[in-house]
Design a protein around this motif. Structure first.
Motif, PDB file in Angstrom:
ATOM      1  N   PHE A 113     -14.631  13.887 -11.375  1.00  0.00           N
ATOM      2  CA  PHE A 113     -13.460  12.752 -11.914  1.00  0.00           C
ATOM      3  C   PHE A 113     -13.400  11.049 -11.491  1.00  0.00           C
ATOM      4  N   SER A 114     -15.410  11.283 -10.874  1.00  0.00           N
ATOM      5  CA  SER A 114     -15.935  10.207 -10.049  1.00  0.00           C
ATOM      6  C   SER A 114     -14.244   9.741  -9.132  1.00  0.00           C
ATOM      7  N   VAL A 115     -14.929   8.181  -7.835  1.00  0.00           N
ATOM      8  CA  VAL A 115     -13.930   7.986  -7.520  1.00  0.00           C
ATOM      9  C   VAL A 115     -12.561   7.151  -7.429  1.00  0.00           C
ATOM     10  N   GLY A 116     -11.972   7.622  -6.950  1.00  0.00           N
ATOM     11  CA  GLY A 116     -10.694   7.007  -7.515  1.00  0.00           C
ATOM     12  C   GLY A 116      -9.282   7.065  -7.929  1.00  0.00           C
ATOM     13  N   GLU A 117      -8.749   6.748  -8.915  1.00  0.00           N
ATOM     14  CA  GLU A 117      -7.049   7.636  -8.521  1.00  0.00           C
ATOM     15  C   GLU A 117      -6.995   8.945  -9.190  1.00  0.00           C
ATOM     16  N   GLY A 145      -3.795   5.628   2.953  1.00  0.00           N
ATOM     17  CA  GLY A 145      -5.329   6.716   3.136  1.00  0.00           C
ATOM     18  C   GLY A 145      -6.409   5.524   3.578  1.00  0.00           C
ATOM     19  N   ALA A 146      -6.529   4.586   2.227  1.00  0.00           N
ATOM     20  CA  ALA A 146      -7.256   3.772   2.306  1.00  0.00           C
ATOM     21  C   ALA A 146      -7.365   2.705   3.529  1.00  0.00           C
ATOM     22  N   ILE A 147      -6.302   2.311   3.702  1.00  0.00           N
ATOM     23  CA  ILE A 147      -6.072   1.564   4.876  1.00  0.00           C
ATOM     24  C   ILE A 147      -6.644   2.337   6.636  1.00  0.00           C
ATOM     25  N   MET A 148      -6.303   3.331   6.714  1.00  0.00           N
ATOM     26  CA  MET A 148      -6.695   4.332   7.506  1.00  0.00           C
ATOM     27  C   MET A 148      -8.122   4.216   7.638  1.00  0.00           C
ATOM     28  N   THR A 149      -9.019   4.341   6.606  1.00  0.00           N
ATOM     29  CA  THR A 149     -10.605   4.392   6.653  1.00  0.00           C
ATOM     30  C   THR A 149     -11.155   3.392   6.823  1.00  0.00           C
ATOM     31  N   ASP A 150     -10.081   2.460   6.528  1.00  0.00           N
ATOM     32  CA  ASP A 150     -11.378   1.065   6.796  1.00  0.00           C
ATOM     33  C   ASP A 150     -10.864   0.612   8.259  1.00  0.00           C
ATOM     34  N   ALA A 151      -9.673   1.113   8.363  1.00  0.00           N
ATOM     35  CA  ALA A 151      -9.567   0.067  10.631  1.00  0.00           C
ATOM     36  C   ALA A 151      -9.946   1.603  11.644  1.00  0.00           C
ATOM     37  N   ARG A 152     -10.459   2.530  10.913  1.00  0.00           N
ATOM     38  CA  ARG A 152     -11.187   3.254  11.596  1.00  0.00           C
ATOM     39  C   ARG A 152     -12.966   2.970  11.779  1.00  0.00           C
ATOM     40  N   ASN A 172       0.532  -1.778   0.273  1.00  0.00           N
ATOM     41  CA  ASN A 172      -0.066   0.014   0.102  1.00  0.00           C
ATOM     42  C   ASN A 172       1.019   1.585  -0.077  1.00  0.00           C
ATOM     43  N   LEU A 173       1.990   1.263   0.352  1.00  0.00           N
ATOM     44  CA  LEU A 173       2.832   2.719   1.041  1.00  0.00           C
ATOM     45  C   LEU A 173       3.334   2.344  -0.694  1.00  0.00           C
ATOM     46  N   VAL A 211     -10.770   4.426  -3.447  1.00  0.00           N
ATOM     47  CA  VAL A 211      -9.552   3.627  -4.007  1.00  0.00           C
ATOM     48  C   VAL A 211      -9.653   2.647  -2.399  1.00  0.00           C
ATOM     49  N   THR A 212      -8.959   0.983  -3.291  1.00  0.00           N
ATOM     50  CA  THR A 212      -8.843   0.943  -2.897  1.00  0.00           C
ATOM     51  C   THR A 212      -7.922  -0.011  -1.971  1.00  0.00           C
ATOM     52  N   LYS A 213      -6.287   0.724  -2.443  1.00  0.00           N
ATOM     53  CA  LYS A 213      -5.563   0.590  -1.744  1.00  0.00           C
ATOM     54  C   LYS A 213      -4.630   1.945  -1.505  1.00  0.00           C
TER      55      LYS A 213
END
Length: 271
Positions: A133-137, A222-229, A74-75, A217-219
């Protein structure tokens, strides 16, 4: 000469130790608060537990969280997003900054518009970024580039504006044309301000990375922080914050070193 070198080394080491004072105090208070049960673990895990979580986040040997061993995958993605957004902003900010800093007409045309946009907070751009731009990159790239542009542009424009006219006249008297004058006089004179803007912009890039990565985004860190919260893993949120802090510091150090290869700037060396 040896005594002078020894004194300089001692001064550098002492300066580094002073920089550890506040983190050391905070770490001690953190340990005391968690070891005596003053703060629940689900709100703030102990330093020991957080350390174990970070090691597992990196190596994946303990499986203490669902994110075991997922740090580097992820990094790298987050680093690429920051680099792409930062380079976009740096290219536009430096070019436009030099133009408005040296050409008064362009300053009158662009400066009011840029400063008006600058007052809109980053979170205010999030809804329109998703619409456009929709969600994502793409929305992540837009948010990072937009936020990073302003400090780079402002510092570059200020540095270009403050180049002494005497330097320019001296260059012209020595036969320098417009292009040569820019590379030999304007750019070196303004470069300390440009570097300050680049460093500020790079720091903001990491801040807006997290905002961009919560858009779907799935990876990414920041995505991990959101999921972990959402799953209640405060330890992983804190681990991600620590990763961003360390990576941001390393990227700032590398930026200064790269810039100093072209134009050494002692006043802006990384601390």
């Amino acid at each position: 000469m040896d005594k002078k070198h020894a004194r300089n080394t001692l001064t550098t080491l002492t300066s580094g130790l002073w920089g550890l004072l506040i983190p050391g105090i905070l770490l001690l208070l953190w340990y005391l608060a968690t070891s005596r049960g003053a703060v629940p673990e689900y709100v703030l895990p102990s330093p020991q537990k957080l350390w174990n979580v970070i090691i597992d986040f990196i190596l994946g040997n303990s499986k203490v969280t669902p994110y075991s061993g997922k740090l580097f995958d992820n990094l790298w993605i987050s680093c690429f997003r920051v680099l792409k957004g930062f380079l976009t902003a740096a290219l536009l900010g430096v070019i436009l900054g030099f133009l408005t800093g040296r050409v008064r007409l362009l300053q009158k045309v662009f400066d009011p518009f840029v400063h008006a946009l600058r007052t809109v907070p980053g979170i205010g751009w999030l809804p329109i970024a998703i619409v456009w731009f929709s969600v994502g990159e793409k929305s992540t790239h837009f948010l990072i580039s937009l936020a990073t542009f302003f400090p780079i542009y402002m510092n570059t424009a200020q540095g270009a504006k403050e180049v002494p006219d005497s330097y320019l006249r001296a260059g012209q008297m020595m036969g320098a044309g417009s292009f040569s004058l820019f590379w030999t006089v304007t750019l070196p004179s303004a470069f300390p301000s440009v570097l300050v803007g680049l460093r500020l912009g790079l720091g903001i890039s990491w801040a807006y990375l997290v905002l961009g990565e919560v858009t779907g985004v799935t990876k990414g860190i920041g995505a991990i922080m959101t999921d972990a919260r959402m799953l209640g893993h405060v330890d992983i949120v804190l681990a991600c914050m620590a990763v961003i802090a360390v990576t941001g510091k390393v990227s700032d150090f590398l930026l200064v070193k790269i810039c100093n290869l072209f134009y050494p700037v002692k006043k802006c060396n990384a601390k």
